[in-house]
Motif scaffolding. Structure first.
Motif, mmCIF file in Angstrom:
data_model
loop_
_atom_site.group_PDB
_atom_site.id
_atom_site.type_symbol
_atom_site.label_atom_id
_atom_site.label_comp_id
_atom_site.label_asym_id
_atom_site.label_seq_id
_atom_site.Cartn_x
_atom_site.Cartn_y
_atom_site.Cartn_z
ATOM 1 N N PHE A 1 0.718 -1.334 -0.057
ATOM 2 C CA PHE A 1 0.044 0.217 0.329
ATOM 3 C C PHE A 1 0.932 1.495 0.079
ATOM 4 O O PHE A 1 1.905 1.529 0.210
ATOM 5 N N GLY A 2 0.194 2.350 -0.185
ATOM 6 C CA GLY A 2 1.020 3.698 -0.526
ATOM 7 C C GLY A 2 1.197 4.138 1.016
ATOM 8 O O GLY A 2 2.359 4.767 1.009
ATOM 9 N N GLU A 3 0.738 3.749 1.755
ATOM 10 C CA GLU A 3 0.887 4.273 3.359
ATOM 11 C C GLU A 3 -0.195 3.418 4.250
ATOM 12 O O GLU A 3 -1.202 2.984 3.997
ATOM 13 N N VAL A 4 0.502 2.769 5.282
ATOM 14 C CA VAL A 4 -0.218 2.187 6.375
ATOM 15 C C VAL A 4 0.165 2.926 7.748
ATOM 16 O O VAL A 4 1.183 2.845 8.299
ATOM 17 N N GLY A 5 -0.846 3.376 8.604
ATOM 18 C CA GLY A 5 -0.569 4.016 9.816
ATOM 19 C C GLY A 5 -0.368 2.960 10.669
ATOM 20 O O GLY A 5 -0.416 1.887 10.644
ATOM 21 N N GLU A 6 -0.568 3.222 12.135
ATOM 22 C CA GLU A 6 -0.270 2.456 13.240
ATOM 23 C C GLU A 6 -1.573 1.803 13.379
ATOM 24 O O GLU A 6 -2.837 2.106 12.971
ATOM 25 N N ASP A 7 -1.503 0.578 13.680
ATOM 26 C CA ASP A 7 -2.530 -0.485 14.062
ATOM 27 C C ASP A 7 -3.665 -0.266 13.186
ATOM 28 O O ASP A 7 -5.030 -0.364 13.237
ATOM 29 N N VAL A 8 -3.572 -0.932 11.863
ATOM 30 C CA VAL A 8 -4.345 -0.806 10.801
ATOM 31 C C VAL A 8 -4.615 -2.481 10.758
ATOM 32 O O VAL A 8 -3.640 -3.362 10.590
ATOM 33 N N TYR A 9 -5.750 -2.846 10.497
ATOM 34 C CA TYR A 9 -6.362 -4.269 10.569
ATOM 35 C C TYR A 9 -7.172 -4.358 9.162
ATOM 36 O O TYR A 9 -8.331 -3.728 9.187
ATOM 37 N N LEU A 10 -6.953 -5.212 8.249
ATOM 38 C CA LEU A 10 -7.604 -5.693 7.082
ATOM 39 C C LEU A 10 -8.169 -7.209 7.096
ATOM 40 O O LEU A 10 -6.965 -7.806 7.224
ATOM 41 N N GLU A 11 -9.118 -7.433 7.133
ATOM 42 C CA GLU A 11 -9.633 -8.622 7.229
ATOM 43 C C GLU A 11 -9.541 -9.297 5.818
ATOM 44 O O GLU A 11 -10.365 -8.905 4.966
ATOM 45 N N PRO A 12 -8.558 -10.198 5.512
ATOM 46 C CA PRO A 12 -8.738 -10.895 4.108
ATOM 47 C C PRO A 12 -9.956 -11.505 3.824
ATOM 48 O O PRO A 12 -10.879 -12.233 4.711
ATOM 49 N N PRO A 13 -10.198 -11.666 2.599
ATOM 50 C CA PRO A 13 -9.442 -11.354 1.395
ATOM 51 C C PRO A 13 -9.975 -9.981 1.149
ATOM 52 O O PRO A 13 -10.837 -9.228 1.309
#
Length: 204
Positions: free
Chosen positions: A56-68
């Motif tokens: 990704f272009g930018e990922v801050g603190e404590d980012v959660y993405l549920e796959p998929p």
């Protein structure tokens, strides 16, 4: 190989462009391989963060993405800190997507920055255009929402489930429908009740 600046400049500039560039194709395939690797990780795998930072272009603190997660590129999307997205987030991020801190995204949401000309001969030549999507801080986007190119959603806004967002949503408002329309401002009732007539417990 990282995504060449020339490719990013093409996709992130206003106007029509053609996505038949060999350098663009090679860079996108590398990004899609990273996305595949992310979706193949197990819950709690520390590699997730490492892959996200490359994808990704930018990922801050404590980012959660549920796959998929599904993305055209990944590199066009910028996540603020403490953001969460439920499963099947789709990012058509040939253009840039900016997601603010503390924003929550429900399942099956599509954020699409890109469209194609109505003129059929241009579509045959794989012409497209991309306009950025900007989602503010502390926004809640409900399940099955679609956000179209060029839309800005203001801070603290709520977009109801199954909405189609074709125009900007102001800050501190609730918008629902197809197309989405502002139905009310966030008000004193919302500070006292969390859902319908269900009161928020004292002290929260």
């Amino acid at each position: 190989m990282t995504v060449p600046q020339r490719v990013l400049d093409i996709m992130h500039s206003p106007g029509i462009y053609f996505c038949d560039d060999p350098e663009m194709d090679a860079a996108q395939k590398e990004q899609l391989n990273l996305l595949y690797d992310f979706n193949a990780t197990r819950p709690g795998d520390p590699k997730r963060r490492e892959i996200m930072e490359r994808l990704f272009g930018e990922v801050g603190e404590d980012v959660y993405l549920e796959p998929p997660v599904h993305a055209n590129w990944g590199i066009g999307t910028h996540f603020g800190s403490h953001t969460y997205a439920n499963f099947n987030l789709t990012l058509v991020d040939d253009g840039e997507i900016f997601i603010g801190d503390h924003t929550m995204i429900g399942p099956n949401v599509t954020l699409t920055t890109t469209g194609h000309p109505i003129r059929p001969d241009l579509r045959e030549r794989v012409a497209q255009f991309s306009e950025p999507i900007r989602i503010g801080r502390n926004v809640w986007i409900g399940a099955n929402v679609t956000v179209l190119p060029g839309v800005t959603i203001g801070d603290n806004a709520v977009v109801g489930a199954c909405s189609l967002v074709t125009r900007d949503v102001p800050a501190d408002c609730v918008a629902v429908g197809t197309p989405a329309r502002v139905v009310r401002e966030i008000d004193a009732h919302d500070r006292e009740y969390y859902w319908r007539d269900r009161r928020i417990p004292e002290g929260l």
